[in-house]
Design a protein around this motif. Structure first.
Motif, short mmCIF file in Angstrom:
data_model
loop_
_atom_site.label_atom_id
_atom_site.label_comp_id
_atom_site.label_asym_id
_atom_site.label_seq_id
_atom_site.Cartn_x
_atom_site.Cartn_y
_atom_site.Cartn_z
N ALA A 7 -14.60 -34.49 17.60
CA ALA A 7 -15.69 -33.58 17.63
C ALA A 7 -16.39 -33.67 16.12
O ALA A 7 -17.67 -33.89 16.02
CB ALA A 7 -15.13 -32.25 17.82
N LEU A 8 -15.78 -33.99 15.12
CA LEU A 8 -15.99 -34.04 13.71
C LEU A 8 -16.98 -35.20 13.70
O LEU A 8 -18.20 -35.30 13.16
CB LEU A 8 -15.03 -34.08 12.62
N ILE A 9 -16.44 -36.54 14.31
CA ILE A 9 -17.20 -37.53 14.17
C ILE A 9 -18.59 -37.37 14.83
O ILE A 9 -19.80 -38.00 14.45
CB ILE A 9 -16.42 -38.61 14.71
N CYS A 10 -18.42 -36.81 16.00
CA CYS A 10 -19.62 -36.68 16.73
C CYS A 10 -20.54 -35.81 15.95
O CYS A 10 -21.71 -35.90 16.05
CB CYS A 10 -19.12 -35.73 17.78
N LEU A 11 -20.23 -34.97 15.18
CA LEU A 11 -21.38 -34.07 14.46
C LEU A 11 -21.78 -34.45 13.29
O LEU A 11 -22.84 -34.60 13.03
CB LEU A 11 -20.53 -32.68 14.31
N LEU A 12 -20.82 -35.23 12.63
CA LEU A 12 -20.96 -35.56 11.20
C LEU A 12 -21.79 -36.94 11.03
O LEU A 12 -22.51 -37.36 10.17
CB LEU A 12 -19.94 -35.65 10.39
N SER A 13 -21.55 -37.69 12.17
CA SER A 13 -22.37 -39.19 12.37
C SER A 13 -23.85 -39.04 12.06
O SER A 13 -24.38 -39.83 11.11
CB SER A 13 -21.83 -39.83 13.56
N SER A 41 -22.27 -41.04 17.72
CA SER A 41 -22.52 -39.63 17.93
C SER A 41 -22.25 -39.31 19.43
O SER A 41 -21.64 -38.78 20.18
CB SER A 41 -23.43 -38.83 17.59
N TRP A 42 -23.42 -40.08 20.29
CA TRP A 42 -23.44 -40.07 21.72
C TRP A 42 -22.26 -40.44 22.52
O TRP A 42 -21.85 -39.85 23.33
CB TRP A 42 -24.72 -41.04 22.34
N PHE A 44 -19.26 -40.64 21.30
CA PHE A 44 -18.00 -39.29 21.04
C PHE A 44 -18.30 -38.26 21.99
O PHE A 44 -17.39 -37.65 22.54
CB PHE A 44 -17.98 -39.14 19.72
N ALA A 45 -19.66 -37.81 22.14
CA ALA A 45 -20.09 -36.52 22.99
C ALA A 45 -19.57 -36.86 24.61
O ALA A 45 -19.08 -36.04 25.02
CB ALA A 45 -21.33 -36.27 22.97
N CYS A 46 -20.07 -38.11 24.87
CA CYS A 46 -19.56 -38.52 26.17
C CYS A 46 -18.06 -38.48 26.51
O CYS A 46 -17.62 -37.98 27.47
CB CYS A 46 -20.37 -39.73 26.49
N ALA A 47 -17.67 -39.05 25.38
CA ALA A 47 -15.98 -38.97 25.46
C ALA A 47 -15.26 -37.77 25.46
O ALA A 47 -14.55 -37.31 26.45
CB ALA A 47 -15.55 -39.86 24.44
N LEU A 48 -15.94 -36.91 24.67
CA LEU A 48 -15.39 -35.64 24.59
C LEU A 48 -15.56 -34.81 26.11
O LEU A 48 -14.98 -33.89 26.58
CB LEU A 48 -16.03 -34.67 23.57
N PHE A 49 -16.96 -35.16 26.71
CA PHE A 49 -17.17 -34.46 27.77
C PHE A 49 -16.39 -34.94 28.92
O PHE A 49 -15.89 -33.98 29.59
CB PHE A 49 -18.73 -34.96 28.09
N LEU A 85 -20.35 -28.81 25.94
CA LEU A 85 -20.05 -30.04 26.04
C LEU A 85 -21.45 -30.82 26.65
O LEU A 85 -21.82 -31.79 26.35
CB LEU A 85 -18.92 -30.53 26.72
N MET A 86 -22.07 -30.10 27.88
CA MET A 86 -23.20 -30.45 28.47
C MET A 86 -24.36 -30.69 27.48
O MET A 86 -25.04 -31.46 27.59
CB MET A 86 -23.35 -29.56 29.43
N MET A 87 -24.44 -29.51 26.58
CA MET A 87 -25.51 -29.61 25.66
C MET A 87 -25.38 -30.51 24.83
O MET A 87 -26.18 -31.33 24.43
CB MET A 87 -25.46 -28.03 24.99
N MET A 88 -24.01 -30.86 24.34
CA MET A 88 -23.85 -31.98 23.19
C MET A 88 -24.35 -33.14 23.80
O MET A 88 -25.15 -33.95 23.43
CB MET A 88 -22.48 -32.07 23.03
N VAL A 89 -24.12 -33.47 25.12
CA VAL A 89 -24.39 -34.80 25.84
C VAL A 89 -25.84 -34.83 25.89
O VAL A 89 -26.56 -35.94 25.79
CB VAL A 89 -23.77 -34.93 27.16
N ILE A 90 -26.60 -33.80 26.56
CA ILE A 90 -28.11 -33.86 26.50
C ILE A 90 -28.63 -34.11 25.21
O ILE A 90 -29.55 -34.86 25.17
CB ILE A 90 -28.62 -32.26 27.06
#
Lengths: 626, 495, 101
Positions: A7-13, A41-42, A44-49, A85-90
């Motif tokens: 999550a941190l990498i996804c956000l901070l990247s 970031s994308w 990691f977002a997908c992976a988190l999703f 998570l859906m929002m993150m991916v979008i």
């Protein structure tokens, strides 16, 4: 890998990309660098999703304590559930596509590194907004996206219009932010906490709290909704969105269509359990949403700037989502939010391509020759069909789900929704004909590059497929925004039987009406354009009124801004420098000066006068002693 | 080790050194050396302090005028520590800034700022009323000279107004101190805090002290000297004025008025809250139509200091101790963040002013294209002043608004309007000056060079650090604030 | 027999002369200085007379101080007058009003 680190990498990247692009990089590298960081970031977002969204419960990740005073703990942390998570991916997907698209769109601009840095910063802020686990941290993102939007609307600094539009956007958004801040304070007072996990379940505690006959929860929800109105540009705070089109077109796609403006819907859905407890607010949400949908849809019918038409259609669609929230159909709002992100981003990016191809002409009446551009033509066509909700495109699924939901709720919302759907069909058809049919003269158009085409193709695919692909996800999504609404469950069941759903829709009233109106309008445009001309002439008086957003824009620009200026000048000149400074402060000093005149005559510096006075005084004192 | 006296003495000696040796050695080196020594002493002092303890530490107490029981009494707690640190940082910025510009009479200029540093630190450390008063008045002289010697066209008017206005207030404070000293048989703040006083006595004393503090802060009807002083002062003078001199007023309220006169403070709390609200809203409106860049920033200062007084006096309406400390912490954080927000704006504008000698906003246009780096930093400072999260300006405002909404929701509602007002006036200014095509004046300017970038970068990092992790500051402030709060709300009236 | 009273009256007369000289003589700085010296002299007479009468020495010590200071004062005063005279070619008090606010 651990969820927290991901999550941190996804956000901070994206933040890293933004900072590096702004400070260290030559522009040629900056753009690639930001694309790399966004891709990270994308991913990691997908992976988190994939890892987290389906486990059925929210993951709360505490990061650090922002402010810690007594029993007040303001923290920074993430909440990952199917909604966020859906929002993150979008957000990351659209952002990635927009980054790539901008490679081509902005290639002649001198300040590219700044531009890419701002877009990455926006992504960072938007990720904060959706990932936050408490209202304060949401507010960080909330203001952050407002800031990014301000910077990007005013990106072309030397022109006057973007500068004005950017301030307007920021200040109007701040009105909404005020509502959010106030809601935060009221929540803090009653519950002493801002963290979702600790407050959302305790909404019933607020029910008993009454202030002068008003229920506390109504105030809180109203404050939250005012915040949402600012960001999601609901009437009467919608005035900033059409002007925000002054920014670069990819930005309009990313910020003012796909992501930032949906933040309001996201917030309302996040606080769904509380809105359920406040029927008054829910009905306000419903009214505001539906009136935005209808009224802005009508404005879209008369606008002539290609970007503004799409902007008004965005407003209309947002109104639809908000209105459905007012009916407690949160899942379907989010469903539409996702598909809307795809087809509206597609529409805006196609519009950008149109603008490039027609040499920066935005007026629909003057653009010509677009029909020959196959990519543009096709992507615009798919986007519009998806927006009109033609089965089985993405928009169809979400919009029909909303229609079905409202039909099962009660009659009149259904009627309004059908009206909204018909309006959508009308302005979409109009846009299509003005763009591709009206001026078919084969003009010289500017070719568009691959970096522009690729995002269009991908988004076209998403606009076709996403709605169907998301059907199984609705149940998962429902877990995050479950308010125990039985109709929601029923409708989801209906949608899951996809073939039956489409069958049912084909024979239903809304689709029939929609297709009918498309056909009629097509016929008119094709065979009898003169009918329209006469109609427009007859209704000329209403045209301006509608085009100025029912006078709201004029009200804001002419009366509120000017009035505020006058008030400020009055306060500054009459009250502050006139009354307080000149009358009171300098007045006192002037009086002292006046009084000092006679006294100063006594102290004239002549020694013998002083001695004489001393003598006389001495004699008097001595006499007194005797 | 007498760290506190050393800290005060270092500035004074440095000032003397600059005057005495400045003709032979580069006086800037002496001044920066002095500040470095002060920082070193401050570092030593920090090592000695126990931050979890909210009480007074490293107390130094010597008889000074035994006949009146006046003592040379210095002490430090977390609050003073933070403000002394702020003073040193700001002075660092000012002295570093002196390398970038050339003033006439450089020696006197630097000596004055070192003197000022001593005096301000003295105010933050003094625990004896007379000593406090001495430092308080001592501050005026360097500032008066600074405006009067290096100011722009109307400097003598502004300097005189500044001096007389603030001096008038302080004289009333002295009267109050003497009365308190006679009652307490001592001029120590600690003894004064324990002397019983009737409500009537407290009320008059409160008003007498308020005269000094309210002018310095400045609170609403006493604020008109500030725009004049700021406009005429040189950039460094404005930085010191905004960042430090306004803070001593609020510090006086926290350290003197509230613990010594708790009942009067509670009695006047509605008035103070009302005046703060007027400062926030009304001054916010006034700022919108200012034509002079420095005047505009000065008005925004007044509005932001309104949050400090608002936070301080909300404690008398707070439901419990935690809520009260939320407000007070917010106020103190706002003091510090405002120092960096407004101070930074004045500093940055000073760099611009040195190139073009123009203050009128309308004359600027298109700075963004001519000075991209400068405009980026300036934007950051503007955002901090507007109170955008993750910058320093947000923290204090947010905490105070939260307290207000919890204690008096309607007050909170009015205070929250500042979100819109400040955005309106600052962004309009930014738009006029930085957007558009470059105007005649702007055509001639160059972007800031490396030294200036370093200076602004340093301030920016502080601004961001405070906004991202305010807890670092708050854990220092919290223990002393709980103690002060205790004193501020425990009534002195005999039951 | 000449007693204490005579000395005191003498001192009083001398002091009054000095004082009146200062009040009446408005222009000549040298005259003012002389009047000042006269007044100091009168005080000296008082000191010595009272000391003699009370059989003390404190006052007489004081007289030496006063004499020394008076001498210094006269020296400095005259020096200032000379400078003033060189500059303005006059020592009339009315001429010197440059410092008047």
């Amino acid at each position: 890998m651990l969820v927290n680190e991901m999550a941190l990498i996804c956000l901070l990247s994206p933040l890293l990309g933004a900072v590096a692009a702004r400070f260290y990089c030559h522009w040629a590298y900056a753009r690639w660098l930001t694309i790399v960081t966004i891709t990270v970031s994308w991913l990691f977002a997908c992976a988190l999703f994939r890892d987290v969204a389906f486990i059925g419960k929210a993951v709360d990740l505490y990061q650090f304590s922002w402010v810690d005073i007594g029993r007040y703990h303001f923290e920074v942390g993430f909440l990952l559930d199917s909604l966020s998570l859906m929002m993150m991916v979008i957000v990351t997907s659209v952002s990635l596509l927009v980054h790539v698209y901008s490679l081509g769109y902005m290639q002649e601009d001198a300040n590219q590194s700044t531009y890419f840095s701002y877009v990455s910063f926006f992504t960072f802020a938007m990720l904060i907004l959706v990932m936050a686990n408490n209202l304060l941290f949401v507010f960080f993102g909330w203001e952050g996206v407002g800031l990014a939007s301000y910077l990007l609307i005013g990106f072309w600094q030397t022109k006057a219009y973007p500068a004005r539009a950017s301030i307007k956007a920021f200040v109007v958004n701040r009105v909404g932010d005020m509502g959010l801040i106030i809601a935060m304070g009221l929540i803090l007072l009653q519950l002493g906490d801002l963290e979702y996990a600790n407050i959302l379940g305790r909404g019933s505690q607020l029910l008993g709290v009454v202030w002068h006959g008003w229920r506390w929860i109504d105030f809180i929800c109203l404050g939250l909704f005012v915040g949402a109105m600012g960001k999601s540009a609901q009437m009467p705070l919608q005035i900033w969105l059409p002007d925000s089109m002054a920014g670069p077109t990819p930005i309009s796609a990313l910020i003012h269509a796909a992501t930032m403006v949906t933040a309001g819907v996201y917030l309302v859905c996040r606080f769904a359990p509380w809105f359920e407890l406040s029927p008054i607010t829910l009905s306000i949400v419903l009214w505001v949403g539906f009136s935005t949908m209808i009224l802005m849809g009508i404005v879209a019918l008369v606008a002539n700037d290609i970007k503004k038409v799409i902007a008004y259609s965005t407003l209309s669609q947002l109104g639809m989502m908000v209105g459905i929230c007012g009916l407690s159909g949160y899942v379907f709002s989010l469903y539409h939010l996702a598909t809307h992100a795809a087809f509206k981003a597609l529409l805006f990016l196609s519009a950008g391509a149109v603008i490039i191809a027609s040499n920066h002409e935005q007026d629909l009446r003057k653009i010509s020759g677009m029909a020959n551009h196959r990519t543009i033509h096709l992507s615009m066509f798919i986007g519009l069909l998806s927006m009109i909700a033609v089965p089985p495109l993405s928009g169809f699924f979400s919009k029909d789900a909303m229609l079905m939901f409202s039909a099962k709720q009660s009659l009149w919302p259904y009627v309004v929704m059908v009206g909204g759907a018909v309006l959508t069909a009308l302005y979409s058809t109009r846009l299509y004909y003005l763009l591709f049919w009206q001026n078919r003269a084969i003009n010289k158009t500017v070719p568009v590059g691959y970096s522009i085409c690729w995002p269009l193709w991908i988004l076209s695919a998403a606009s076709i497929y996403l709605g169907y692909a998301m059907v199984p996800y609705l149940e998962v999504l429902l877990r995050s925004v479950d308010v125990g609404n039985q109709i929601t469950v029923l409708v989801i069941k209906d949608i899951q039987d996809v073939a039956g759903f489409i069958d049912h829709a084909l024979t239903s009233l809304p689709l029939t009406l929609t297709l009918f109106s498309v056909t009629v309008l097509t016929y008119v445009y094709w065979k009898k354009p003169s009918v329209l001309d006469r109609l427009i002439k007859r209704l000329a008086w209403g045209y301006d009124f509608i085009a100025s957003q029912y006078g709201l824009n004029a009200l804001f620009e002419r009366y509120m801004v000017t009035g505020y200026q006058r008030l400020s000048i009055y306060c500054s000149e009459i009250v502050d420098s006139g009354l307080i400074d000149q009358r009171l402060v300098m007045g006192v000093s002037a009086q002292v000066k006046k009084a000092s005149g006679p006294l100063a005559r006594i102290a004239n510096g002549k020694l013998y006068h002083y001695i004489l006075v001393m003598l006389v005084a001495l004699v008097l004192i001595l006499l007194g002693l005797v | 080790m007498m760290y506190l006296s050393l800290l005060i003495a270092s500035g004074l000696l440095g000032g003397l050194g600059v005057m005495a040796l400045g003709s032979r050695i580069n006086c800037r080196h002496i001044a920066s050396g002095t500040v470095l020594i002060s920082l070193w002493v401050f570092y030593g002092l920090t090592q000695q302090m126990v931050f979890s303890d909210g009480g007074i530490q490293l107390m130094e107490s010597l008889p000074w005028i035994p006949y009146f029981n006046v003592r040379y009494m210095l002490g430090i707690d977390g609050l003073s520590w933070a403000l002394v640190g702020l003073t040193l940082l700001i002075n660092c910025i000012v002295i570093a800034g002196s390398y970038l510009v050339n003033y006439t009479r450089m020696r006197l200029y630097l000596a004055l700022f070192l003197l000022m540093q001593s005096m301000v630190i003295g105010v933050f450390l003094a625990y004896d009323a007379i000593l406090f008063y001495m430092f308080w008045e001592g501050m005026l002289i360097p500032m008066y000279l600074c405006i009067g010697v290096w100011g722009s066209s109307q400097r003598s008017y502004a300097a005189m107004k500044f001096f007389l206005y603030t001096f008038l207030g302080s004289v009333l404070m002295l009267v109050g101190f003497i009365y308190l000293g006679i009652q307490a048989q001592s001029f120590s703040f600690l003894q004064m805090a324990s002397v019983p006083l009737s409500l009537f006595e407290q009320q008059w004393l409160f008003l007498a002290l308020l005269a000094a503090f309210a002018v310095k802060i400045p609170m609403f009807p006493f604020h008109t000297w500030l725009p004049d002083a700021h406009t005429e002062a040189p950039a460094s003078g404005s930085v010191i004025l905004a960042a430090l001199m306004l803070k001593v007023g609020a510090y006086g309220l926290i350290r003197v008025s509230m613990p010594i006169l708790p009942d009067a403070s509670a009695y006047f709390a509605p008035l103070m809250i009302g005046l703060s609200l007027i400062a926030i809203v009304y001054v916010g409106i006034v700022a919108f139509s200012q034509q002079d860049m420095k005047r505009l920033i000065a008005y925004s200062s007044v509005a932001h200091m309104g949050f400090v007084t608002l936070g301080l006096f909300l404690i008398y309406r707070a439901g419990d101790a935690d809520m009260a400390s939320l407000g007070m912490t917010g106020a103190v954080v706002q003091m510090i963040s405002h120092a960096f927000g407004s101070g930074a704006l004045f500093c940055a504008f000073g760099l611009l002013y040195h190139q073009c000698h123009e203050r009128s906003i309308i004359k600027f246009s298109g700075l963004g294209t001519k000075m991209p780096w400068f405009s980026m930093f300036f934007l950051l400072f503007v955002l901090s002043t507007i109170g955008v999260p993750l910058t320093a300006g947000f923290v204090g405002e947010y905490l105070v608004i939260m307290t207000a909404l919890q204690t008096m929701p309607l007050v909170g509602l009015c205070a929250a309007i500042t979100l819109v007002l400040s955005a309106a006036y600052l962004l309009t200014m930014y738009k006029q000056a930085f957007f558009g095509m470059p105007s005649d004046i702007v055509e001639k300017v160059r972007d800031i060079h490396r030294g200036e970038v370093t200076l602004l970068l340093f301030i920016s990092l502080v601004v961001l650090a405070l906004g991202i992790y305010p807890q670092g500051l708050i854990q220092v402030l919290y223990p002393p604030i709980t103690q002060l709060l205790d004193a501020a709300v425990s009534s002195k009236l005999l039951v | 027999m000449i007693g204490l009273m005579h000395f005191l009256v003498l001192a009083g007369i001398v002091f009054t002369i000095g004082l009146l000289g200062m009040v009446l003589n408005r222009n000549n700085l040298i005259a003012i200085l002389m009047c000042l010296e006269l007044m100091l002299l009168a005080i000296n007479i008082n000191f010595v007379a009272i000391d003699r009468y009370l059989d003390l020495v404190d006052g007489q010590i004081m007289v030496f101080f006063i004499l020394a200071i008076a001498a210094a004062e006269a020296a400095i005063g005259l020096a200032i007058f000379i400078v003033l005279y060189q500059r303005y070619a006059s020592i009339e008090t009315e001429k010197f009003a440059q410092l008047k606010g």
